[in-house]
Design a protein around this motif. Structure first.
Motif, short mmCIF file in Angstrom:
data_model
loop_
_atom_site.label_atom_id
_atom_site.label_comp_id
_atom_site.label_asym_id
_atom_site.label_seq_id
_atom_site.Cartn_x
_atom_site.Cartn_y
_atom_site.Cartn_z
N ASP A 234 0.43 -0.69 -3.20
CA ASP A 234 1.77 -0.32 -3.65
C ASP A 234 1.70 0.56 -4.89
O ASP A 234 2.44 1.54 -5.01
CB ASP A 234 2.58 -1.58 -3.95
N ALA A 235 0.80 0.20 -5.83
CA ALA A 235 0.68 1.00 -7.05
C ALA A 235 0.12 2.38 -6.76
O ALA A 235 0.47 3.35 -7.44
CB ALA A 235 -0.22 0.27 -8.05
N ALA A 236 -0.73 2.49 -5.74
CA ALA A 236 -1.33 3.79 -5.41
C ALA A 236 -0.29 4.78 -4.91
O ALA A 236 -0.49 5.99 -5.00
CB ALA A 236 -2.42 3.60 -4.37
N ARG A 237 0.81 4.26 -4.39
CA ARG A 237 1.87 5.17 -3.93
C ARG A 237 2.54 5.87 -5.11
O ARG A 237 3.05 6.98 -4.99
CB ARG A 237 2.92 4.39 -3.14
N VAL A 238 2.51 5.22 -6.27
CA VAL A 238 3.10 5.82 -7.48
C VAL A 238 2.06 6.66 -8.20
O VAL A 238 2.35 7.76 -8.67
CB VAL A 238 3.65 4.71 -8.41
N ARG A 239 0.84 6.15 -8.30
CA ARG A 239 -0.26 6.88 -8.94
C ARG A 239 -1.32 7.17 -7.90
O ARG A 239 -2.08 6.29 -7.47
CB ARG A 239 -0.86 6.04 -10.07
N GLY A 240 -1.37 8.41 -7.46
CA GLY A 240 -2.26 8.77 -6.38
C GLY A 240 -3.73 8.57 -6.67
O GLY A 240 -4.53 8.34 -5.76
#
Length: 387
Positions: A234-240
């Motif tokens: 989920d966090a990777a969707r905000v920070r690629g």
């Protein structure tokens, strides 16, 4: 679960026993109750804790603790400050019949305290009480959080010492550079370095990753589990770039694990985590654990649950029972919602320091600005205190 709470108050101290009646899935045995002991606020912490220990013996709790080092006239403190070494259990431990008659028999008791200074103070208190009563002292094992798990969890392979554990992380980088596979460069990039790290930088990286790995293991996790978990996705969707960074850490952990397996040893923190997961808890040497530790790590809390499930009596010491859960530890959600009393301590006078030494320097500087009083003309103390 249905909870029964029984509370008694004697003097300034009290006892709250909380029993969980639910037979949870995967529970081991019937389990024992968690007893919450309220410390007497009128006493020093070591004296109040000494009262709790002695009260537990008198109440028939059984004096005991896992893996206790039993000695006559010497407290088995981890810190050992002011205390003797104690005799070996087979030489000094009392028999079952003797144990019923000794007021200061803690040979089956383990005490968990936050630091070595308190361990030493508690040892001296117990010795003084036993001496005043002209009775032998069968010492408890007093441990700090670092030694709590290793005394109760059986490892499967030899455990690395602190220095060896640190250098094992650096060895991963050293081998990467020797193999020229580029991993050391990718690991250095996590910390803002674009070149192949030199030996000094490799040691800095190893120290930081080791600390991170230990904190993750204490939370019953691993760098690999974090990298593949739902929260990371989920966090990777905000920070690629986050997924790639976590994958480097996970690969770091994988390489180090392969190195340790090849060497036939294991990391202390990871061994405790895996041992708790597998239930490899050694509790044959004790039947009582007294805890004075405000906020244990998840792995320590799980270890206490395993001990209770095996019939060990766990007593958690607190100063108040407000906002603590059924295990005697703070309920974080309630404390997070409390506002800081800025009417008493304004934001502008609060300073943040990275290390204890930095905090000490800030305190000294603040003292230097205080006036000495009318007898010294209100002059600043800046030239009165040594540097």
């Amino acid at each position: 679960p249905v909870e029964r709470v029984d509370r008694t108050m004697v003097g300034g101290s009290g006892t709250t026993s909380r029993h969980s009646d639910a037979a949870g899935a995967g529970a081991v045995g019937a389990g024992a109750a968690t007893t919450i002991r309220v410390l007497d606020a009128r006493l020093s912490i070591s004296e109040a804790l000494c009262d709790v220990l002695c009260d537990g013996v008198g109440a028939g709790a059984g004096a005991g603790g896992a893996g206790a080092s039993a000695g006559t006239g010497a407290a088995g403190s981890e810190a050992g400050a002011g205390a003797g070494a104690g005799a070996a259990p087979e030489l000094g431990a009392p028999s079952a019949s003797d144990r019923r008659t000794h007021r200061f028999d803690f040979s089956r008791t383990m005490v968990l305290v936050p630091g070595g200074r308190l361990a030493g103070a508690l040892s001296r208190r117990l010795l003084a009480r036993a001496k005043a009563a002209s009775e032998p002292l069968f010492a408890p094992m007093i441990v700090t959080p670092k030694r709590f798990g290793p005394n109760l969890v059986a490892p499967t392979r030899p455990i690395l010492g602190d220095v060896a554990a640190l250098f094992s992380w650096r060895e991963v980088l050293d081998r990467s550079i020797a193999a020229k596979d580029g991993f050391a460069v990718r690991a250095a990039a996590l910390f803002g370095m674009a070149e192949e790290p030199d030996p000094r930088v490799r040691m800095r990286i190893a120290r930081r990753v080791r600390r991170l790995s230990a904190e993750v293991a204490a939370s019953m996790g691993s760098l690999q589990s974090i990298a593949t978990g739902a929260a990371a996705r989920d966090a990777a969707r905000v920070r690629g770039d986050l997924a790639a960074r976590l994958e480097v850490l996970a690969e770091f952990e994988r390489r180090r694990t392969e190195l340790l397996v090849a060497c036939g040893c294991e990391d202390r923190d990871e061994s405790i985590r895996d041992g708790v997961r597998a239930g490899r808890v050694v509790a044959d040497g004790g039947d009582r654990v007294v805890v004075l530790f405000a906020d244990p790590d998840p792995v320590q809390r799980e270890l206490l649950r395993l001990l209770r499930a095996r019939g060990v009596r766990v007593e958690v010491c607190v100063h108040r029972t407000d906002d603590v859960d059924e295990e005697g530890f703070p309920i974080a959600a309630r404390w997070e919602g409390r506002a800081f009393p800025t009417e008493r301590i304004p934001d502008g006078v609060i300073r943040v320091a990275d290390r204890p030494s930095g905090a000490a320097k800030d305190v000294i500087e603040a003292i230097r600005t205080l006036p000495l009083g009318s007898d010294r003309g209100g002059r600043s103390t800046g030239d009165a205190l040594p540097t």
